[in-house]
Design a protein around this motif. Structure first.
Motif, short mmCIF file in Angstrom:
data_model
loop_
_atom_site.label_atom_id
_atom_site.label_comp_id
_atom_site.label_asym_id
_atom_site.label_seq_id
_atom_site.Cartn_x
_atom_site.Cartn_y
_atom_site.Cartn_z
N VAL A 82 -3.54 -3.53 3.57
CA VAL A 82 -2.64 -2.51 3.03
C VAL A 82 -3.11 -2.07 1.64
O VAL A 82 -3.18 -0.88 1.34
CB VAL A 82 -1.18 -3.04 2.98
CG1 VAL A 82 -0.28 -2.12 2.18
CG2 VAL A 82 -0.63 -3.22 4.39
N ALA A 83 -3.46 -3.03 0.80
CA ALA A 83 -3.86 -2.73 -0.57
C ALA A 83 -5.12 -1.87 -0.61
O ALA A 83 -5.24 -0.96 -1.44
CB ALA A 83 -4.06 -4.01 -1.36
N GLU A 84 -6.08 -2.14 0.28
CA GLU A 84 -7.31 -1.34 0.29
C GLU A 84 -7.02 0.12 0.61
O GLU A 84 -7.56 1.02 -0.02
CB GLU A 84 -8.32 -1.91 1.30
CG GLU A 84 -9.63 -1.14 1.30
CD GLU A 84 -10.66 -1.70 2.25
OE1 GLU A 84 -11.76 -1.14 2.27
OE2 GLU A 84 -10.39 -2.69 2.94
N LYS A 92 3.84 1.84 -4.87
CA LYS A 92 2.73 2.80 -4.92
C LYS A 92 2.60 3.55 -3.61
O LYS A 92 2.38 4.76 -3.59
CB LYS A 92 1.44 2.04 -5.25
CG LYS A 92 0.27 2.92 -5.55
CD LYS A 92 -0.91 2.07 -6.02
CE LYS A 92 -2.10 2.94 -6.36
NZ LYS A 92 -3.24 2.13 -6.83
N MET A 93 2.76 2.84 -2.50
CA MET A 93 2.68 3.47 -1.18
C MET A 93 3.83 4.45 -0.98
O MET A 93 3.64 5.55 -0.45
CB MET A 93 2.70 2.39 -0.10
CG MET A 93 2.56 2.91 1.29
SD MET A 93 2.50 1.49 2.41
CE MET A 93 2.84 2.30 3.93
N ARG A 94 5.02 4.07 -1.42
CA ARG A 94 6.16 4.98 -1.29
C ARG A 94 5.94 6.26 -2.09
O ARG A 94 6.29 7.34 -1.65
CB ARG A 94 7.45 4.30 -1.78
CG ARG A 94 8.10 3.41 -0.78
CD ARG A 94 9.49 2.96 -1.18
NE ARG A 94 9.72 2.70 -2.60
CZ ARG A 94 10.16 3.61 -3.49
NH1 ARG A 94 10.45 4.81 -3.11
NH2 ARG A 94 10.33 3.28 -4.76
N ARG A 147 11.33 6.84 1.43
CA ARG A 147 12.60 6.38 0.84
C ARG A 147 12.52 4.91 0.46
O ARG A 147 11.83 4.13 1.09
CB ARG A 147 13.74 6.56 1.85
CG ARG A 147 14.07 7.98 2.10
CD ARG A 147 15.28 8.08 3.02
NE ARG A 147 15.45 9.47 3.40
CZ ARG A 147 15.82 9.86 4.59
NH1 ARG A 147 16.09 8.98 5.53
NH2 ARG A 147 15.93 11.15 4.86
N GLN A 148 13.27 4.56 -0.56
CA GLN A 148 13.37 3.17 -0.98
C GLN A 148 14.54 2.55 -0.22
O GLN A 148 15.66 2.58 -0.68
CB GLN A 148 13.60 3.10 -2.49
CG GLN A 148 13.56 1.71 -3.03
CD GLN A 148 13.56 1.72 -4.56
OE1 GLN A 148 13.24 2.70 -5.18
NE2 GLN A 148 13.94 0.60 -5.14
N CYS A 155 4.50 -6.22 7.14
CA CYS A 155 4.34 -5.67 8.49
C CYS A 155 4.76 -4.20 8.54
O CYS A 155 4.10 -3.38 9.18
CB CYS A 155 5.14 -6.47 9.50
SG CYS A 155 4.44 -8.08 9.90
N GLN A 156 5.86 -3.86 7.87
CA GLN A 156 6.33 -2.48 7.86
C GLN A 156 5.32 -1.57 7.18
O GLN A 156 5.03 -0.47 7.67
CB GLN A 156 7.68 -2.38 7.14
CG GLN A 156 8.25 -0.98 7.17
CD GLN A 156 9.51 -0.83 6.34
OE1 GLN A 156 9.69 -1.53 5.34
NE2 GLN A 156 10.37 0.08 6.74
N GLU A 157 4.75 -1.99 6.07
CA GLU A 157 3.75 -1.20 5.38
C GLU A 157 2.51 -1.03 6.25
O GLU A 157 1.93 0.06 6.32
CB GLU A 157 3.39 -1.87 4.05
CG GLU A 157 4.54 -1.88 3.07
CD GLU A 157 4.40 -2.93 1.98
OE1 GLU A 157 3.29 -3.49 1.81
OE2 GLU A 157 5.41 -3.19 1.29
#
Length: 190
Positions: A83-85, A121-123, A129-130, A148-150
């Motif tokens: 995810v971070a990459e 950062k992804m949002r 939405r938060q 998992c959601q990300e």
């Protein structure tokens, strides 16, 4: 003046917000401190900047992708690294991000303080939405589900999580090149 306003657009009855230029960077900034971009579109058709999109799947939809769920439960540093990459657009590798996540987990014992920043950062990148609460609480109480959601969100957006950012860019460039029309050799002349 307008009989209908298209969905997602706002009709301004007041003039657009005032702005000034940041002295350090020269970037226009509105009075509330957010960036202000001038648009070539009339003010009546500017998209609302506050509009946020829902996530493609819920926080507890972990079991729809059982493989990712199992990997995240037993080794969350792998899922976090992938995810971070993508979120960092290749500036950090999956291995480096995963190793840093594991180091934070060993030293502090609570890697959620590190991973919640990537959720935020992804949002921001995808205007999500938060939900159901702030990013830090989601990661503190549901770390595996949040990762998992990300991961699912990025897969839904067309990323192949196994090949990383640079592999996805290369794959998309090849697809665009394949769709480009071939040049016609030789032209008509008299």
């Amino acid at each position: 003046m307008y009989s209908t306003v298209p969905d997602g657009y706002e009709k301004y009855s007041d003039p657009p917000p005032s702005y000034s230029k940041d002295t350090a960077s020269g970037v226009p900034v509105s009075s509330d401190g957010s960036l202000y971009y001038e648009s070539s579109k009339p003010a009546a058709f500017q998209i609302q900047s506050k509009t946020r999109l829902p996530w493609s799947s819920g926080l507890f939809g972990c079991f729809s992708d059982l493989k990712t769920c199992l990997v995240t439960c037993f080794c969350p540093c792998i899922t976090f690294g992938q995810v971070a990459e993508i979120v960092d657009k290749g500036s950090t590798s999956c291995g480096a991000s995963g190793a840093l996540y594991a180091l934070v987990c060993c030293v502090i014992g609570c890697p959620c303080f590190y991973s919640c920043f990537y959720r935020a950062k992804m949002r921001q990148q995808y205007l999500l939405r938060q939900t159901p609460c702030c990013d830090c609480l989601v990661h503190c109480f549901c770390e595996c589900c949040a990762l998992c959601q990300e991961h699912r969100e990025l897969k839904t957006r067309g990323f192949d999580m196994t090949i990383g950012w640079h592999g996805n860019v290369e794959q998309r460039n090849r697809a665009v090149a394949a769709m480009a029309p071939a040049e016609v050799e030789g032209s008509m002349s008299r």
